[in-house]
Motif scaffolding. Structure first.
Motif, PDB file in Angstrom:
ATOM      1  N   TYR A 273       0.818  -1.215   0.000  1.00  0.00           N
ATOM      2  CA  TYR A 273       0.000   0.000   0.000  1.00  0.00           C
ATOM      3  C   TYR A 273       0.855   1.270   0.000  1.00  0.00           C
ATOM      4  N   VAL A 274       2.057   1.207   0.527  1.00  0.00           N
ATOM      5  CA  VAL A 274       2.943   2.378   0.504  1.00  0.00           C
ATOM      6  C   VAL A 274       3.331   2.703  -0.946  1.00  0.00           C
ATOM      7  N   GLU A 275       3.582   1.678  -1.739  1.00  0.00           N
ATOM      8  CA  GLU A 275       3.918   1.893  -3.147  1.00  0.00           C
ATOM      9  C   GLU A 275       2.721   2.501  -3.892  1.00  0.00           C
ATOM     10  N   ILE A 276       1.524   2.032  -3.591  1.00  0.00           N
ATOM     11  CA  ILE A 276       0.317   2.598  -4.206  1.00  0.00           C
ATOM     12  C   ILE A 276       0.187   4.070  -3.822  1.00  0.00           C
ATOM     13  N   ALA A 277       0.405   4.387  -2.558  1.00  0.00           N
ATOM     14  CA  ALA A 277       0.333   5.774  -2.099  1.00  0.00           C
ATOM     15  C   ALA A 277       1.389   6.631  -2.794  1.00  0.00           C
ATOM     16  N   GLN A 278       2.577   6.098  -2.983  1.00  0.00           N
ATOM     17  CA  GLN A 278       3.634   6.851  -3.660  1.00  0.00           C
ATOM     18  C   GLN A 278       3.269   7.146  -5.108  1.00  0.00           C
ATOM     19  N   ILE A 279       2.649   6.201  -5.779  1.00  0.00           N
ATOM     20  CA  ILE A 279       2.225   6.416  -7.167  1.00  0.00           C
ATOM     21  C   ILE A 279       1.142   7.487  -7.205  1.00  0.00           C
ATOM     22  N   GLU A 280       0.180   7.384  -6.294  1.00  0.00           N
ATOM     23  CA  GLU A 280      -0.934   8.332  -6.289  1.00  0.00           C
ATOM     24  C   GLU A 280      -0.509   9.747  -5.918  1.00  0.00           C
ATOM     25  N   THR A 281       0.530   9.889  -5.112  1.00  0.00           N
ATOM     26  CA  THR A 281       0.985  11.218  -4.697  1.00  0.00           C
ATOM     27  C   THR A 281       2.171  11.694  -5.520  1.00  0.00           C
ATOM     28  N   VAL A 282       2.444  11.029  -6.623  1.00  0.00           N
ATOM     29  CA  VAL A 282       3.468  11.389  -7.596  1.00  0.00           C
ATOM     30  C   VAL A 282       4.874  11.326  -6.997  1.00  0.00           C
ATOM     31  N   LYS A 283       5.054  10.550  -5.953  1.00  0.00           N
ATOM     32  CA  LYS A 283       6.396  10.332  -5.428  1.00  0.00           C
ATOM     33  C   LYS A 283       7.074   9.198  -6.188  1.00  0.00           C
ATOM     34  N   ARG A 284       6.280   8.470  -6.952  1.00  0.00           N
ATOM     35  CA  ARG A 284       6.809   7.396  -7.798  1.00  0.00           C
ATOM     36  C   ARG A 284       6.086   7.453  -9.128  1.00  0.00           C
ATOM     37  N   ASN A 285       6.833   7.429 -10.197  1.00  0.00           N
ATOM     38  CA  ASN A 285       6.270   7.489 -11.538  1.00  0.00           C
ATOM     39  C   ASN A 285       5.760   6.111 -11.933  1.00  0.00           C
ATOM     40  N   VAL A 286       4.537   6.058 -12.416  1.00  0.00           N
ATOM     41  CA  VAL A 286       3.942   4.782 -12.810  1.00  0.00           C
ATOM     42  C   VAL A 286       4.727   4.126 -13.948  1.00  0.00           C
ATOM     43  N   ARG A 287       5.424   4.913 -14.728  1.00  0.00           N
ATOM     44  CA  ARG A 287       6.217   4.347 -15.831  1.00  0.00           C
ATOM     45  C   ARG A 287       7.442   3.586 -15.346  1.00  0.00           C
ATOM     46  N   THR A 288       7.808   3.757 -14.082  1.00  0.00           N
ATOM     47  CA  THR A 288       8.954   3.018 -13.542  1.00  0.00           C
ATOM     48  C   THR A 288       8.536   1.693 -12.925  1.00  0.00           C
ATOM     49  N   LEU A 289       7.250   1.384 -12.963  1.00  0.00           N
ATOM     50  CA  LEU A 289       6.768   0.117 -12.408  1.00  0.00           C
ATOM     51  C   LEU A 289       7.255  -1.048 -13.262  1.00  0.00           C
ATOM     52  N   SER A 290       7.481  -2.160 -12.623  1.00  0.00           N
ATOM     53  CA  SER A 290       7.804  -3.359 -13.393  1.00  0.00           C
ATOM     54  C   SER A 290       6.535  -3.800 -14.115  1.00  0.00           C
ATOM     55  N   PRO A 291       6.684  -4.503 -15.227  1.00  0.00           N
ATOM     56  CA  PRO A 291       5.492  -5.000 -15.935  1.00  0.00           C
ATOM     57  C   PRO A 291       4.622  -5.864 -15.025  1.00  0.00           C
ATOM     58  N   ASP A 292       5.251  -6.646 -14.155  1.00  0.00           N
ATOM     59  CA  ASP A 292       4.505  -7.507 -13.241  1.00  0.00           C
ATOM     60  C   ASP A 292       3.638  -6.672 -12.291  1.00  0.00           C
ATOM     61  N   THR A 293       4.204  -5.616 -11.727  1.00  0.00           N
ATOM     62  CA  THR A 293       3.445  -4.759 -10.813  1.00  0.00           C
ATOM     63  C   THR A 293       2.298  -4.078 -11.540  1.00  0.00           C
ATOM     64  N   ALA A 294       2.574  -3.563 -12.732  1.00  0.00           N
ATOM     65  CA  ALA A 294       1.524  -2.894 -13.507  1.00  0.00           C
ATOM     66  C   ALA A 294       0.383  -3.863 -13.828  1.00  0.00           C
ATOM     67  N   LEU A 295       0.724  -5.088 -14.206  1.00  0.00           N
ATOM     68  CA  LEU A 295      -0.312  -6.081 -14.520  1.00  0.00           C
ATOM     69  C   LEU A 295      -1.106  -6.479 -13.279  1.00  0.00           C
ATOM     70  N   ARG A 296      -0.430  -6.588 -12.137  1.00  0.00           N
ATOM     71  CA  ARG A 296      -1.144  -6.933 -10.903  1.00  0.00           C
ATOM     72  C   ARG A 296      -2.130  -5.830 -10.519  1.00  0.00           C
ATOM     73  N   LEU A 297      -1.723  -4.565 -10.688  1.00  0.00           N
ATOM     74  CA  LEU A 297      -2.641  -3.460 -10.404  1.00  0.00           C
ATOM     75  C   LEU A 297      -3.823  -3.476 -11.380  1.00  0.00           C
ATOM     76  N   CYS A 298      -3.528  -3.717 -12.655  1.00  0.00           N
ATOM     77  CA  CYS A 298      -4.600  -3.774 -13.663  1.00  0.00           C
ATOM     78  C   CYS A 298      -5.570  -4.906 -13.368  1.00  0.00           C
ATOM     79  N   ASP A 299      -5.058  -6.062 -13.007  1.00  0.00           N
ATOM     80  CA  ASP A 299      -5.932  -7.197 -12.678  1.00  0.00           C
ATOM     81  C   ASP A 299      -6.813  -6.862 -11.478  1.00  0.00           C
TER      82      ASP A 299
END
Length: 91
Positions: free
Chosen positions: A45-71
């Motif tokens: 959930y900390v990683e999700i919060a970082q993405i939502e608050t622009v502390k982490r760019n969604v484009r730097t996510l691994s394909p696995d993480t991006a697919l897990r969020l999409c699923d």
């Protein structure tokens, strides 16, 4: 008499910020808290919060993480999560 234009804040204007908002909007649309999305996706959930608050760019996510969020968000096309809202507004 000239009035000074009042600046209004319309949210983050960078593509990075727009993507973070998209994740948050999708999460809220599904009715999930950050912790619920974390449980469903296996992404901390900390990683999700970082993405939502622009502390982490969604484009730097691994394909696995991006697919897990999409699923977890029931997004059939991962580009919906990865593409910026700004691009869709320009059409």
């Amino acid at each position: 008499m000239l009035r000074a234009a009042r600046a209004t804040y319309n949210g983050p204007q960078s593509p990075k910020g727009a993507r973070a908002i998209s994740l948050k909007q999708l999460r809220i649309k599904r009715g999930y808290s950050q912790r619920e999305l974390a449980q469903r996706s296996g992404v901390h959930y900390v990683e999700i919060a970082q993405i939502e608050t622009v502390k982490r760019n969604v484009r730097t996510l691994s394909p696995d993480t991006a697919l897990r969020l999409c699923d977890a968000l029931r997004v059939a096309n991962p580009r919906k999560l990865l593409d910026s809202d700004i691009d869709s507004k320009a059409e």
